[in-house]
Design an enzyme around this catalytic site. Structure first.
Site, PDB file in Angstrom:
ATOM      1  N   THR A 170       0.870  -1.174   0.000  1.00 24.74           N
ATOM      2  CA  THR A 170       0.000   0.000   0.000  1.00 24.74           C
ATOM      3  C   THR A 170       0.898   1.213   0.000  1.00 24.74           C
ATOM      4  O   THR A 170       2.070   1.110   0.346  1.00 24.74           O
ATOM      5  CB  THR A 170      -0.876   0.015   1.292  1.00 24.74           C
ATOM      6  OG1 THR A 170      -1.907  -0.918   1.157  1.00 24.74           O
ATOM      7  CG2 THR A 170      -1.496   1.346   1.587  1.00 24.74           C
ATOM      8  N   ARG A 198     -12.990  -7.850  -2.844  1.00 25.37           N
ATOM      9  CA  ARG A 198     -12.510  -7.609  -1.466  1.00 25.37           C
ATOM     10  C   ARG A 198     -12.217  -6.116  -1.268  1.00 25.37           C
ATOM     11  O   ARG A 198     -11.645  -5.467  -2.130  1.00 25.37           O
ATOM     12  CB  ARG A 198     -11.222  -8.380  -1.194  1.00 25.37           C
ATOM     13  CG  ARG A 198     -10.589  -8.006   0.152  1.00 25.37           C
ATOM     14  CD  ARG A 198      -9.099  -8.236   0.145  1.00 25.37           C
ATOM     15  NE  ARG A 198      -8.485  -7.918   1.428  1.00 25.37           N
ATOM     16  CZ  ARG A 198      -7.631  -6.919   1.619  1.00 25.37           C
ATOM     17  NH1 ARG A 198      -7.291  -6.127   0.613  1.00 25.37           N
ATOM     18  NH2 ARG A 198      -7.103  -6.703   2.800  1.00 25.37           N
ATOM     19  N   ILE A 199     -12.589  -5.601  -0.119  1.00 24.24           N
ATOM     20  CA  ILE A 199     -12.247  -4.222   0.234  1.00 24.24           C
ATOM     21  C   ILE A 199     -11.402  -4.269   1.497  1.00 24.24           C
ATOM     22  O   ILE A 199     -11.798  -4.882   2.489  1.00 24.24           O
ATOM     23  CB  ILE A 199     -13.520  -3.376   0.481  1.00 24.24           C
ATOM     24  CG1 ILE A 199     -14.396  -3.377  -0.777  1.00 24.24           C
ATOM     25  CG2 ILE A 199     -13.148  -1.955   0.874  1.00 24.24           C
ATOM     26  CD1 ILE A 199     -15.746  -2.718  -0.593  1.00 24.24           C
ATOM     27  N   ASP A 201      -8.569  -2.068   4.250  1.00 27.22           N
ATOM     28  CA  ASP A 201      -8.679  -0.921   5.153  1.00 27.22           C
ATOM     29  C   ASP A 201      -8.362   0.424   4.505  1.00 27.22           C
ATOM     30  O   ASP A 201      -8.746   1.467   5.011  1.00 27.22           O
ATOM     31  CB  ASP A 201      -7.713  -1.110   6.330  1.00 27.22           C
ATOM     32  CG  ASP A 201      -6.265  -1.247   5.844  1.00 27.22           C
ATOM     33  OD1 ASP A 201      -6.043  -2.015   4.890  1.00 27.22           O
ATOM     34  OD2 ASP A 201      -5.381  -0.593   6.407  1.00 27.22           O
ATOM     35  N   THR A 220      -0.943   0.702   7.181  1.00 25.63           N
ATOM     36  CA  THR A 220      -0.695  -0.318   6.164  1.00 25.63           C
ATOM     37  C   THR A 220      -0.590  -1.680   6.857  1.00 25.63           C
ATOM     38  O   THR A 220      -0.617  -1.756   8.082  1.00 25.63           O
ATOM     39  CB  THR A 220       0.601   0.002   5.374  1.00 25.63           C
ATOM     40  OG1 THR A 220       0.961  -1.121   4.571  1.00 25.63           O
ATOM     41  CG2 THR A 220       1.781   0.326   6.276  1.00 25.63           C
ATOM     42  N   GLY A 221      -0.498  -2.728   6.059  1.00 27.20           N
ATOM     43  CA  GLY A 221      -0.382  -4.068   6.615  1.00 27.20           C
ATOM     44  C   GLY A 221      -1.609  -4.893   6.305  1.00 27.20           C
ATOM     45  O   GLY A 221      -2.327  -4.617   5.333  1.00 27.20           O
ATOM     46  N   GLY A 223      -4.959  -5.703   6.017  1.00 32.97           N
ATOM     47  CA  GLY A 223      -6.104  -4.799   6.068  1.00 32.97           C
ATOM     48  C   GLY A 223      -7.204  -5.255   7.006  1.00 32.97           C
ATOM     49  O   GLY A 223      -7.835  -4.433   7.683  1.00 32.97           O
TER      50      GLY A 223
HETATM   51  N1  ASP Z   1      -3.756  -2.704   3.969  1.00 32.27           N
HETATM   52  C1  ASP Z   1      -3.759  -3.093   2.587  1.00 32.27           C
HETATM   53  C2  ASP Z   1      -4.938  -3.974   2.312  1.00 32.27           C
HETATM   54  O1  ASP Z   1      -5.239  -4.827   3.129  1.00 32.27           O
HETATM   55  C3  ASP Z   1      -2.506  -3.797   2.208  1.00 32.27           C
HETATM   56  C4  ASP Z   1      -1.247  -3.230   2.787  1.00 32.27           C
HETATM   57  O2  ASP Z   1      -1.232  -2.187   3.381  1.00 32.27           O
HETATM   58  O3  ASP Z   1      -0.196  -3.855   2.639  1.00 32.27           O
HETATM   59  O4  ASP Z   1      -5.551  -3.857   1.288  1.00 32.27           O
END
Ligand code: ASP
Length: 304
Positions: A170, A198-199, A201, A220-221, A223
């Site tokens: 992200t 899919r949605i 965060d 991030t991470g 979601g």
């Molecule tokens: N948070 C993002 C998602 O789940 C992915 C990411 O930040 O790495 O879509």
């Protein structure tokens, strides 16, 4: 009197890979380019929302990052993107989910924030609004890079063997302008091999993005965990209601709230004094920042 201003960006928190190691300098360059684009807006008297938008556009255009061009592919090898932007002074936001063909989803989110009565548009409604606002569109092939395609192929193989590891990314930005406004924005291609529709965060205010008069946060991470723990608002609430610094709020969230939870989590936080805090529990988070009259910084791993 000209006050402090500052910008920080992230390019996603997650695991390491040979691809990352062999493109490390290019990742850092991409981060610096985004920081500089946001910084230039602030230096020229632009507002925080304009600065985060400018920074994110650079990252969306850069094929190395999972947003815009270079987005992860879903189970059908298609790109569906999500993004959001929030102006903490005006307490306004714009957000988009399941966006296809829009070159810069953050531009669409900003157009929604500025012009639309309804603030969170998805799927066909997002596309129609993008066309109405004459936001730049691209054919599907523009978004798909060799790297994302290869990642998708591996992911589908793993999913078939049920040994999947999480693979995501992200981009995000937070800024304080010289008038004291805070803003945050986040944009993503989502998680590789995820279900169509899919949605995550990144488009959700409070989970992936939040800004108010106290701070601006982009998360991030994984979601699903940022949704569950309402990460961005969580940090803002600790700072506003408990009077914690950004560093203390992030450390409480990561070390105590998320303790024992097997999820990649990262966040960048800007406070109203222009102090920047960038935190994560994963192996790396692409990240960078610049404060008024300071140097451009770019880091990837924890101990650099
Ligand atoms: N948070 C993002 C998602 O789940 C992915 C990411 O930040 O790495 O879509």
């Amino acid at each position: 009197m000209q006050k402090n201003f500052a910008i920080a960006v992230h390019g996603g928190a997650g695991g390491d890979s040979d691809f990352i190691r062999s493109h490390l300098e290019a990742y850092k360059e991409g981060i610096k380019e985004a920081v500089s684009a946001g910084y230039a807006v602030l230096q020229n008297g632009g507002d925080a929302a304009g600065a985060v938008k400018a920074a994110i556009i650079k990252l969306e255009d850069n094929p190395l990052f999972n947003a815009g061009r270079g987005s992860a592919l879903n189970e059908n090898a298609e790109v569906e993107m999500c993004s959001s932007i929030m102006d903490g002074t005006k307490m306004k936001f714009g957000a988009t989910a399941i966006v296809r063909n829009v070159r810069n989803p953050v531009e669409l989110s900003a157009a929604i924030m500025e012009n639309s009565e309804q603030l969170y548009l998805g799927d066909d409604a997002a596309t129609r609004y993008a066309e109405k606002m004459q936001v730049k569109m691209e054919p599907a092939a523009y978004f798909i890079t060799d790297h994302a395609y290869e990642d998708h192929r591996k992911k589908m193989e793993e999913l078939n063997k049920a040994t999947a590891h999480r693979s995501h990314g992200t981009v995000g930005a937070v800024a304080l302008d010289a008038k004291g406004n805070l803003a945050a924005a986040t944009s993503t291609g989502g998680a590789a091999g995820s279900k169509a529709g899919r949605i995550g965060d990144s488009s959700m205010i409070g989970s992936g993005t939040y800004a108010n008069g106290t701070c601006a946060v982009s998360a991030t991470g994984d979601g699903e965990y940022n949704i569950l723990y309402v990460t961005a608002f969580h940090i803002a609430a600790l700072m506003e209601y408990k009077g914690m610094s950004a560093a203390a709020a992030c450390s409480y969230f990561i070390d105590q709230k998320m303790k024992g939870i097997n999820a990649d989590i990262g966040m960048i936080v800007m406070d109203k004094a222009g102090e920047v805090h960038l935190d994560f529990n994963s192996t790396r988070m692409f990240r960078g920042w610049q404060k008024s009259n300071g140097p451009v910084n770019a880091l990837v791993y924890k101990d650099e």
